[in-house]
Design a protein around this motif. Sequence first.
Motif, mmCIF file in Angstrom:
data_model
loop_
_atom_site.group_PDB
_atom_site.id
_atom_site.type_symbol
_atom_site.label_atom_id
_atom_site.label_comp_id
_atom_site.label_asym_id
_atom_site.label_seq_id
_atom_site.Cartn_x
_atom_site.Cartn_y
_atom_site.Cartn_z
ATOM 1 N N ILE A 155 0.882 -1.273 -0.086
ATOM 2 C CA ILE A 155 0.054 -0.075 -0.059
ATOM 3 C C ILE A 155 0.891 1.318 -0.058
ATOM 4 O O ILE A 155 0.845 2.058 -0.969
ATOM 5 C CB ILE A 155 -1.005 -0.082 1.111
ATOM 6 N N PRO A 156 1.762 1.359 0.915
ATOM 7 C CA PRO A 156 2.727 2.570 0.979
ATOM 8 C C PRO A 156 3.475 2.872 -0.331
ATOM 9 O O PRO A 156 3.804 4.049 -0.905
ATOM 10 C CB PRO A 156 3.576 2.520 2.108
ATOM 11 N N PHE A 157 3.864 1.584 -0.798
ATOM 12 C CA PHE A 157 4.635 1.701 -2.204
ATOM 13 C C PHE A 157 3.693 2.292 -3.242
ATOM 14 O O PHE A 157 4.329 2.875 -4.156
ATOM 15 C CB PHE A 157 5.006 0.082 -2.677
ATOM 16 N N VAL A 158 2.700 1.601 -3.458
ATOM 17 C CA VAL A 158 1.931 2.051 -4.800
ATOM 18 C C VAL A 158 1.402 3.394 -4.895
ATOM 19 O O VAL A 158 1.375 3.944 -5.886
ATOM 20 C CB VAL A 158 0.554 1.157 -4.912
ATOM 21 N N TYR A 159 1.399 4.190 -3.581
ATOM 22 C CA TYR A 159 1.152 5.717 -3.550
ATOM 23 C C TYR A 159 2.107 6.432 -4.338
ATOM 24 O O TYR A 159 2.063 7.640 -4.662
ATOM 25 C CB TYR A 159 0.910 6.201 -2.312
ATOM 26 N N ASN A 160 3.394 5.870 -4.493
ATOM 27 C CA ASN A 160 4.618 6.690 -5.111
ATOM 28 C C ASN A 160 4.144 6.983 -6.444
ATOM 29 O O ASN A 160 4.539 7.775 -7.198
ATOM 30 C CB ASN A 160 5.879 5.844 -4.902
ATOM 31 N N SER A 207 9.227 -8.884 5.929
ATOM 32 C CA SER A 207 8.752 -7.553 6.354
ATOM 33 C C SER A 207 9.706 -6.548 5.962
ATOM 34 O O SER A 207 9.694 -5.363 5.384
ATOM 35 C CB SER A 207 8.412 -7.317 7.845
ATOM 36 N N GLY A 208 11.031 -6.725 6.416
ATOM 37 C CA GLY A 208 12.065 -5.758 5.995
ATOM 38 C C GLY A 208 12.381 -5.772 4.407
ATOM 39 O O GLY A 208 12.662 -4.642 4.121
ATOM 40 N N ALA A 209 11.997 -6.896 3.569
ATOM 41 C CA ALA A 209 12.060 -6.575 2.273
ATOM 42 C C ALA A 209 11.136 -5.772 1.662
ATOM 43 O O ALA A 209 11.772 -4.763 0.683
ATOM 44 C CB ALA A 209 12.026 -8.121 1.517
ATOM 45 N N MET A 210 9.977 -5.951 2.158
ATOM 46 C CA MET A 210 9.006 -4.825 1.826
ATOM 47 C C MET A 210 9.055 -3.429 2.201
ATOM 48 O O MET A 210 8.645 -2.552 1.432
ATOM 49 C CB MET A 210 7.515 -5.304 2.102
ATOM 50 N N LEU A 211 9.590 -3.347 3.555
ATOM 51 C CA LEU A 211 10.025 -2.108 3.858
ATOM 52 C C LEU A 211 10.856 -1.023 3.275
ATOM 53 O O LEU A 211 10.863 0.000 2.866
ATOM 54 C CB LEU A 211 10.444 -2.093 5.553
ATOM 55 N N ALA A 212 11.983 -1.960 2.787
ATOM 56 C CA ALA A 212 13.278 -1.474 1.861
ATOM 57 C C ALA A 212 12.601 -1.074 0.698
ATOM 58 O O ALA A 212 13.083 -0.039 0.028
ATOM 59 C CB ALA A 212 14.283 -2.396 1.686
#
Length: 485
Positions: A155-160, A207-212
């Motif tokens: 979700i936070p990724f796609v807003y970019n 979770s770390g992979a997605m956060l990065a």
Amino acid sequence: MDDEMQTKLIQQGQEDDSDLKRRIWVESKKIWRVALPGIIARVCAFGTIVVTQSFIGHISETDLAGYALVQALSVRFVNGILLGMSSATETLCGQAFGAGQNHMMGIYLQRSWIVDLITLTILLPVFIFGTQIFKLVGEEESIANSGGYISLWFIPFVYNFVFSLTIQMYLQAQSKNMIIAWISIFQFTIHIPLSLLFIYKLNMGLSGAMLALSFSSWFLVIGEFIYIFGGWCPHSWKGFTVAAFKDLLPVVKLSISSGVMVCLELWYNAFLVLLAGYMEDAEVAIAAFSICLNINVWELMINLGFLGSACVRVANELGRGNAKAVKFTIKVLLGTSITIGLFFFILCLTFGKKLAYLFTSDVRVADAISDLSFLLSFSVLLNSVYPVLSGVAVGAGMQGAVAVVNFVCYYLIGIPLGALLGYTTTLEVKGIWIGLIGGVITQTITIIYLIWRTDWDDQVKKASERLGRFYLKLNEDPYEISNES
């Protein structure tokens, strides 16, 4: 006399050849000025997604399949809509720049942000209810659960996408997108150490992979904001304005036709991944098919640079009213892109199986990828043609016609053919990929015919009418928030 005439004809022929070479050289420089930064930016942006997949592939095969499912279905679904709707920015900004209406470009950009932000917010349930959606379409429970968890992280990724896609199109219309290339290179460079830090050093795993992934993607957007708001686009960015809320309906209409065109193209692969998920060994089938698609799409990023260049060059020349220049641009673009496609075709044929081990340590998945290597190579070659043709269509504002072509070729030919060969023969995943290629071939041939039959003088008139509908004089457009504020 005959000798003199012959000498004159030879000299004239040499002058014509020299003039043609000069024109090709000048046009190539214009094309690469837009294409190269676009290629670098797209390869790096997609590279962060592929690198993340590679890290996850060494964490868990189930999570790799879950990630592949989310990326191929949910992210591609949403990205397709946003990319398609953002291509309206590409059409309008490119034609406005060609017509000298620079101040309108900032307004078009803001209108796209408004439309895309609202659209993405409406689409959020695709990620929120990921598990339920994947179970509904019949995916295995373990893969569906993993995919649902990964969906929330996306979700936070796609807003970019709302900002990165539109800003890139806004800048490349002015041939100012080299800055995006530099920021993208830095983004990709920091993504790898960030992933290593979160996954292994901080022991955060998936979770770390997605956060990065989210951190590095937003770095690009922040860099773009600094460039635009910092005064490096003085002629096209005059600050935030209430004029961005005017005439939204025509922009929405163009955005929707653009969105449908691109979505039908991007979702095509997603449907084929879904078909792979119903194979007997679903984890291996999805992982192998998705990795091959990612290799294919990563190479496609290079040709999407030419798509962007095609759009800009065609839109600019239509804005200037030069139909002959449009035809010449199309020929030079196709020649350049096909040459590069042949190089990667040979590369994929040579290193097909070795590429697999960059993404997985599972021998079964690697063997499945090796079986697909020839078909993958052929897809890579086709990538050098149809993106350029799509870029020509976007530059001319012909998205509606191409949307119809995409629907017929992909969904009435490609997917049924893939399903037929995949499930009724022993070809399985190979059969699905043959269906993919069949759809692309028919689409390419149809768009070649469509562009060949296009009256470019008529397209010049349509571009002029389109810009006239949206045009606001600078003194009619009160900017309420200046850059200084």
